[in-house]
Design a protein around this motif. Sequence first.
Motif, short mmCIF file in Angstrom:
data_model
loop_
_atom_site.label_atom_id
_atom_site.label_comp_id
_atom_site.label_asym_id
_atom_site.label_seq_id
_atom_site.Cartn_x
_atom_site.Cartn_y
_atom_site.Cartn_z
N TRP A 189 78.47 71.90 59.30
CA TRP A 189 77.83 71.77 57.98
C TRP A 189 78.39 70.54 57.28
CZ3 TRP A 189 80.07 72.73 52.91
CH2 TRP A 189 79.12 72.73 51.87
N VAL A 190 77.48 69.70 56.75
CA VAL A 190 77.90 68.53 55.99
C VAL A 190 77.34 68.55 54.57
CG1 VAL A 190 78.19 67.08 58.03
CG2 VAL A 190 75.96 67.14 56.88
N GLY A 191 76.43 69.47 54.28
CA GLY A 191 75.93 69.62 52.91
C GLY A 191 74.81 68.69 52.52
N ILE A 192 74.04 68.23 53.50
CA ILE A 192 72.90 67.35 53.22
C ILE A 192 71.60 68.09 53.50
CG2 ILE A 192 71.63 65.31 54.03
CD1 ILE A 192 74.30 63.95 54.51
N ARG A 193 70.69 68.01 52.55
CA ARG A 193 69.35 68.55 52.77
C ARG A 193 68.37 67.39 52.61
NH1 ARG A 193 68.40 73.68 53.40
NH2 ARG A 193 66.31 74.51 53.32
N LEU A 194 67.48 67.21 53.61
CA LEU A 194 66.57 66.07 53.62
C LEU A 194 65.25 66.39 52.94
CD1 LEU A 194 67.06 64.78 57.29
CD2 LEU A 194 68.31 64.13 55.22
N GLU A 195 64.55 65.32 52.51
CA GLU A 195 63.22 65.49 51.94
C GLU A 195 62.28 66.06 52.98
OE1 GLU A 195 61.81 61.79 50.44
OE2 GLU A 195 63.14 61.80 48.69
N THR A 196 61.39 66.94 52.55
CA THR A 196 60.37 67.49 53.45
C THR A 196 59.22 66.50 53.54
OG1 THR A 196 60.95 69.73 52.81
CG2 THR A 196 58.81 69.40 53.88
N PRO A 197 58.93 65.94 54.72
CA PRO A 197 57.88 64.91 54.83
C PRO A 197 56.50 65.52 54.60
CG PRO A 197 58.68 65.51 57.01
CD PRO A 197 59.58 66.19 56.02
N GLN A 198 55.67 64.82 53.81
CA GLN A 198 54.30 65.26 53.57
C GLN A 198 53.39 64.61 54.61
OE1 GLN A 198 53.69 67.62 51.20
NE2 GLN A 198 55.93 67.58 51.06
N VAL A 199 53.29 65.23 55.76
CA VAL A 199 52.51 64.68 56.88
C VAL A 199 51.53 65.74 57.37
CG1 VAL A 199 54.29 63.05 57.59
CG2 VAL A 199 54.27 65.37 58.53
N GLN A 200 50.56 65.29 58.17
CA GLN A 200 49.52 66.18 58.67
C GLN A 200 49.77 66.64 60.10
OE1 GLN A 200 47.08 67.31 56.62
NE2 GLN A 200 48.17 66.13 55.06
N SER A 201 50.64 65.96 60.84
CA SER A 201 50.88 66.33 62.23
C SER A 201 52.33 66.06 62.58
CB SER A 201 49.96 65.54 63.17
OG SER A 201 50.32 64.16 63.17
N ALA A 202 52.78 66.72 63.64
CA ALA A 202 54.16 66.53 64.10
C ALA A 202 54.41 65.10 64.55
CB ALA A 202 54.46 67.50 65.24
N ARG A 203 53.37 64.42 65.05
CA ARG A 203 53.54 63.05 65.51
C ARG A 203 53.95 62.13 64.35
NH1 ARG A 203 51.95 60.08 69.86
NH2 ARG A 203 50.92 61.90 70.77
N GLU A 204 53.41 62.40 63.18
CA GLU A 204 53.74 61.57 62.02
C GLU A 204 55.19 61.73 61.59
OE1 GLU A 204 50.57 61.30 58.86
OE2 GLU A 204 49.77 63.01 59.98
N ALA A 211 57.73 61.59 63.36
CA ALA A 211 58.62 60.75 64.15
C ALA A 211 59.08 59.49 63.42
CB ALA A 211 57.94 60.37 65.46
N SER A 212 58.34 59.05 62.42
CA SER A 212 58.69 57.79 61.78
C SER A 212 58.83 57.88 60.26
CB SER A 212 57.65 56.73 62.13
OG SER A 212 56.35 57.13 61.72
N VAL A 213 59.02 59.08 59.72
CA VAL A 213 59.08 59.23 58.27
C VAL A 213 60.45 58.90 57.70
CG1 VAL A 213 57.25 60.96 58.22
CG2 VAL A 213 59.64 61.68 58.45
N GLY A 214 61.46 58.82 58.55
CA GLY A 214 62.81 58.56 58.07
C GLY A 214 63.52 59.84 57.68
N ALA A 215 64.80 59.71 57.39
CA ALA A 215 65.62 60.85 56.99
C ALA A 215 66.22 60.55 55.63
CB ALA A 215 66.70 61.11 58.03
N VAL A 216 65.54 60.97 54.58
CA VAL A 216 65.93 60.65 53.20
C VAL A 216 66.61 61.86 52.58
CG1 VAL A 216 65.11 59.92 50.95
CG2 VAL A 216 64.02 59.03 53.02
N VAL A 217 67.75 61.65 51.97
CA VAL A 217 68.53 62.73 51.38
C VAL A 217 67.85 63.24 50.12
CG1 VAL A 217 70.75 63.36 50.38
CG2 VAL A 217 70.66 61.77 52.33
N ALA A 218 67.56 64.54 50.09
CA ALA A 218 66.95 65.17 48.92
C ALA A 218 67.99 65.86 48.05
CB ALA A 218 65.89 66.18 49.36
N ARG A 219 69.00 66.49 48.66
CA ARG A 219 70.04 67.18 47.91
C ARG A 219 71.38 67.03 48.62
NH1 ARG A 219 66.06 71.25 47.48
NH2 ARG A 219 67.10 72.54 49.03
N VAL A 220 72.41 67.01 47.84
CA VAL A 220 73.77 67.01 48.36
C VAL A 220 74.49 68.20 47.75
CG1 VAL A 220 75.94 65.75 48.53
CG2 VAL A 220 73.77 64.50 48.61
#
Length: 489
Positions: free
Chosen positions: A298-313, A315-324
């Motif tokens: 556990w490191v205490g990072i929660r990422l933004e939930t990507p607003q995409v239509q398919s699992a393929r999308e 792959a390139s949305v990035g990993a943006v920190v939503a909460r610490v």
Amino acid sequence: MPPVPALPFSGRFRLTTRTPLVALVTLVLVGCEGINPSDSAAQTRTLPPSRPTATGPVPAQNIDASRRTAITTAVERVAPAVVTVQTETVERVRVDMFEYLLGGRSGERRNAGIGSGFIVRNDGVIVTNAHVVMGATSVSVAMLDGTTYRATIVGVDETNDLAVVRIDARDLPVAQLGRSSDLIVGEWTIAIGNPFGFVLGNNEPSVSVGVVSAVGRNLAGQTSGGGVYIDMIQTDAAINPGNSGGPLVNANGEVVGVNSSIYSPSGGSVGLGFAIPIDRTKRIVEDLLEHGVARHPWVGIRLETPQVQSAREVASVGAVVARVAPGSPAERAGVRVGDQITSAGGRGVRNPFEWEARLLDLRVGESLPITLRRAGRDVPVTMRVDDAPEVTAPKVTVLRELQLVTVTDAIRQERGIASNAGALVFKVSDRIRDEIGLQEGDVIAQVGRTRVTSAQQVSEAIDRQGARGAVVLVFERNRQYFQTQFTLR
């Protein structure tokens, strides 16, 4: 998700071959090469007889030698350590009283399940999938020779779909474990297990062969095991129902993965099988044997939930920190909301799946170097990996079979809990899971008409209401609320 029903605690083709004309002409030209029709000598020349071909049988020893391959040798090494895991679950069903008086259903339905596993220690330690044994009221293990043992569940890790069971036996054959970190795409793989169980009529495991199709696969779709699978080995070796928990083996006869799921629109193998890497499996098995539970980093990072239509999308949305989470390793390392994680542990991170895969490689207590993208520049930081906050939090035992933890801000943010307060179900027995309906990860928010803010308050409220009659619990699961009722005995 439908509401959980209230469960009483007190007993309640014609193929035509056409040779092209050009090909026929070519064959004729090749057959007449070096002969001039106007040359009379050529017309009377006799062609030498063709050399006779060997017509005798191929020596038997050559055939025998060619039958033995690296694959057959690998199977001989591992197959004795592959077992069949048989389970039974008891399900409560509604009973019509008139039907019951006439000798009908008793209120319980027994369901049999089957999977595979493999022995990792000669004193009876066996690895299988969590979904093979979850909820089982009894587990047994059948060996290659048909000998069957009762088994006990040592520990289950649903997150990684792994479980360890143990039988009371000694000097057992053991499967040799290899490494999944150096797998080569295209190398041979062998799936060993018991597809469709005893429908095939014996105990010997069956073998299917393929290659490593890919590594580091992330799944979030129609897989037979259910759930989300991260950083998996993909193989085209046929995996079918009943193969779950069996070993995926390389040409050296080493286990490199645990067969876990298939992607299939029909329910049968279509050449898209997935296995849990053995390197991760080793770590989880060690934790389950030592602690009974897996210690999830556990490191205490929660990422933004990507607003995409398919699992393929994804792959390139990035990993943006939503909460610490407050007090977490990430907060101590200086991670901020809005930072984008671009690498972790020396490996690139392009999406939330890859971030979760990096965490799965870690052990509690290790350090994790990561690179953040912040305001157009790279910021390197290092975090020390901790246990999940609920693991180290004080536990309150209720009803002798239920462990609760008070919900803190760190727990609430890490788990995405909607309730501002309450008690997290940390551990629960099968009996309470079946009869009351509570599961690990649920949050008890209310007992009767009383809102609760701590695990101790839940315990006290249950004792008070249980003394007067039925106890009503309101609990949160996946950010939805449900109710259950039971009486104390």
